[in-house]
Design a protein around this motif. Structure first.
Motif, mmCIF file in Angstrom:
data_model
loop_
_atom_site.group_PDB
_atom_site.id
_atom_site.type_symbol
_atom_site.label_atom_id
_atom_site.label_comp_id
_atom_site.label_asym_id
_atom_site.label_seq_id
_atom_site.Cartn_x
_atom_site.Cartn_y
_atom_site.Cartn_z
ATOM 1 N N GLU A 23 9.427 8.672 -2.617
ATOM 2 C CA GLU A 23 8.181 9.403 -2.873
ATOM 3 C C GLU A 23 7.118 9.137 -1.821
ATOM 4 N N SER A 24 7.270 8.039 -1.054
ATOM 5 C CA SER A 24 6.282 7.775 -0.017
ATOM 6 C C SER A 24 6.335 8.820 1.093
ATOM 7 N N ALA A 69 0.828 -1.203 0.000
ATOM 8 C CA ALA A 69 0.000 0.000 0.000
ATOM 9 C C ALA A 69 0.864 1.256 0.000
ATOM 10 N N LEU A 70 1.937 1.237 0.760
ATOM 11 C CA LEU A 70 2.855 2.377 0.802
ATOM 12 C C LEU A 70 3.367 2.699 -0.594
ATOM 13 N N GLU A 71 3.810 1.688 -1.313
ATOM 14 C CA GLU A 71 4.338 1.906 -2.658
ATOM 15 C C GLU A 71 3.264 2.447 -3.603
ATOM 16 N N THR A 84 3.077 6.279 -5.287
ATOM 17 C CA THR A 84 3.284 6.470 -6.724
ATOM 18 C C THR A 84 2.009 6.872 -7.466
ATOM 19 N N GLU A 85 0.852 6.406 -6.977
ATOM 20 C CA GLU A 85 -0.395 6.648 -7.708
ATOM 21 C C GLU A 85 -1.306 7.667 -7.031
ATOM 22 N N GLY A 86 -1.158 7.857 -5.717
ATOM 23 C CA GLY A 86 -2.063 8.732 -4.987
ATOM 24 C C GLY A 86 -3.248 7.965 -4.432
ATOM 25 N N LEU A 113 -4.308 5.302 6.467
ATOM 26 C CA LEU A 113 -3.908 5.913 7.733
ATOM 27 C C LEU A 113 -2.924 5.037 8.498
ATOM 28 N N ALA A 114 -3.039 3.728 8.343
ATOM 29 C CA ALA A 114 -2.059 2.836 8.968
ATOM 30 C C ALA A 114 -0.679 3.048 8.345
ATOM 31 N N VAL A 115 -0.644 3.246 7.031
ATOM 32 C CA VAL A 115 0.616 3.541 6.344
ATOM 33 C C VAL A 115 1.182 4.873 6.827
#
Length: 222
Positions: A121-122, A30-32, A36-38, A70-72
């Protein structure tokens, strides 16, 4: 005649994992994708496909896409705050030797530069989130920066003798400068290393702060 449901290819199954391991895997994926995508362009299907799990498995860990986001964000914020805590610890622990103030400023800047260096980017999930329409969500996303500002303000209030409102403004300026420079370097760096960024920004910040340190501030050996 074969129905569309019958002809659809089943979702690939990934290896079985312990619950904690699966949660970590889902957070990393999910982070990635969010970075990258929003947030608005990533679906739970996208995350489940990448993780090679069924959507029910994904929803057992995270009831909604927002919960997962939100966990990320919380995980990223914890990492940043740990770096800031480490940076300000020498001043709070004392005694403070002459010349160590600039080192602490450099450590704060380094915390942000190293964070974007590792997170890539994260890091924008904390600094430039696209989920800002809801005040509660915005507060959660901005928690790490707010807490970092508060911790730096604690130190500045003691070192400068300024009231808390002034210390908060100074701390916010330091954080914004460090964060902005780190993000700029990530995206537009000209090949020079992270240490160069730390040196430049901390020199700028310390030249301003040095004149604000109260004359009676206790230095070791003074």
């Amino acid at each position: 005649m074969t129905s569309a449901q019958d002809s659809a290819e089943p979702r690939p199954r990934g290896p079985r994992m312990a619950r904690a391991e699966r949660r970590s895997q889902l957070l990393a994926i999910a982070l990635e994708l969010f970075a990258t995508e929003g947030f608005h362009h990533v679906s739970m299907d996208d995350i489940a496909d990448r993780a090679e799990v069924s959507k029910p498995v994904l929803y057992r860990h995270f009831p909604s896409k927002l919960d997962l986001y939100l966990a990320v964000v919380d995980e990223q914020g914890t990492a940043l705050l740990a770096a800031v805590e480490q940076a300000v610890a020498p001043i709070e622990a004392g005694p403070v030797g002459r010349g160590e103030g600039r080192a602490v400023v450099a450590a704060v800047v380094a915390a942000y530069v190293e964070f974007v260096q590792v997170a890539g980017e994260s890091s924008t999930l904390l600094f430039e989130s696209d989920v800002t329409h809801d005040s509660q969500v915005r507060g959660r996303v901005e928690h790490a920066s707010a807490e970092a500002t508060r911790r730096i303000a604690d130190v500045l209030a003691a070192a400068t003798g300024r009231d808390r409102a002034d210390a908060d403004v100074l701390a916010a300026a330091l954080v914004a400068t460090a964060q902005g420079a780190a993000t700029y370097w990530l995206r537009h760096g000209d090949g020079r290393g992270a240490q160069r960024v730390v040196d430049l920004v901390s020199d700028l910040q310390w030249r301003g702060l040095a004149g604000l340190v109260r004359p009676d501030y206790p230095y070791e050996g003074a």
